[in-house]
Design a protein around this motif. Structure first.
Motif, short mmCIF file in Angstrom:
data_model
loop_
_atom_site.label_atom_id
_atom_site.label_comp_id
_atom_site.label_asym_id
_atom_site.label_seq_id
_atom_site.Cartn_x
_atom_site.Cartn_y
_atom_site.Cartn_z
N ASP A 214 3.21 -64.28 -24.16
CA ASP A 214 3.53 -63.93 -22.78
C ASP A 214 5.04 -63.97 -22.60
N PHE A 215 5.66 -62.81 -22.66
CA PHE A 215 7.12 -62.72 -22.57
C PHE A 215 7.63 -62.89 -21.15
N THR A 216 6.71 -62.98 -20.19
CA THR A 216 7.16 -63.20 -18.81
C THR A 216 7.50 -64.66 -18.56
N VAL A 217 7.13 -65.53 -19.48
CA VAL A 217 7.40 -66.96 -19.36
C VAL A 217 8.31 -67.36 -20.50
N ARG A 218 9.36 -68.12 -20.19
CA ARG A 218 10.28 -68.59 -21.23
C ARG A 218 9.71 -69.85 -21.87
#
Length: 224
Positions: A214-218
């Motif tokens: 999930d690249f929306t979360v760091r």
């Protein structure tokens, strides 16, 4: 540039490019004896409408990677970066340097790792400026036939790979742990280059990260 977001239920979006930056871990065509290189193996697992763009160059160091940025297409969606192995090769003689004690050896490794981290961070600043989802790779241990050399190399590599993992954690980036991916003799064409067998494993690891992360979360996830 189109940012690719993936869901656990599968792919969505219109397609685009996965870009591979770095060194011969990704640009290994010269070492596969006619077999496919990593970029072609990544392309083979991509859904329709997606393509793999190889910007990595055999022999590149961390200092060379920023110059590869010009090869990133406008529809780039995910960047995969494997760099650092050639930086470490420049210091391989440290394994045979005379020392008066373990403290001297550890101090020398720490000194080299400090320099490597400075260079790696400088490279990463350029790469992250693209503002795209980014996947890092550790440096694998290699396929040294001599057991003593293999053990020494793996021990020294742990010090440098720790710096890559440290940087990844700070930025919340996913990491492909290549030491776990290429873990058999047949994964290597020679002591330091991946074979087509190892390349296929690397390609599958890349595909897994892009499909699952999930690249929306760091957050940092270590993928093997």
């Amino acid at each position: 540039m189109r940012t690719r977001i993936l869901e656990s239920s599968g792919w969505r979006g219109e397609g685009g490019a996965w870009c591979c930056w770095g060194d011969s871990i990704l640009d290994n065509g010269a070492y596969t004896s006619g077999g496919p290189q990593v970029a072609a193996q990544v392309q083979a697992v991509l859904p329709d409408g997606w393509r793999c763009v190889l910007a990595a160059v055999d022999g590149a160091t961390t200092g060379d990677v920023p110059r590869q940025m010009g090869d990133v297409p406008d529809d780039a969606a995910v960047l995969v970066l494997s760099a650092g192995g050639n930086d470490l090769l420049m210091h391989v003689n440290v394994l045979d340097e005379p020392a008066t004690g373990s403290a001297q050896v550890l101090a020398r490794l720490a000194e080299l790792a400090d320099g490597f981290e400075v260079d790696y961070r400088a490279m990463l600043r350029h790469v992250m400026a693209a503002g795209l989802p980014l996947v890092l790779c550790t440096v694998y241990n290699g396929g040294f036939p001599d057991a003593r050399m293999a053990r020494l190399a793996a021990t020294a590599m742990a010090v440098f790979d720790d710096r890559i993992l440290r940087v990844a954690l700070e930025h919340g980036l996913p990491v492909i742990e290549l030491r776990a991916v290429c873990n058999r003799p047949e994964d290597y064409a020679n002591p330091i280059e991946p074979s087509s067998i190892g390349g296929e494993k690397i390609a599958r690891a890349i595909a897994r990260v892009v499909a699952e992360h999930d690249f929306t979360v760091r957050w940092t996830v270590i993928y093997t």
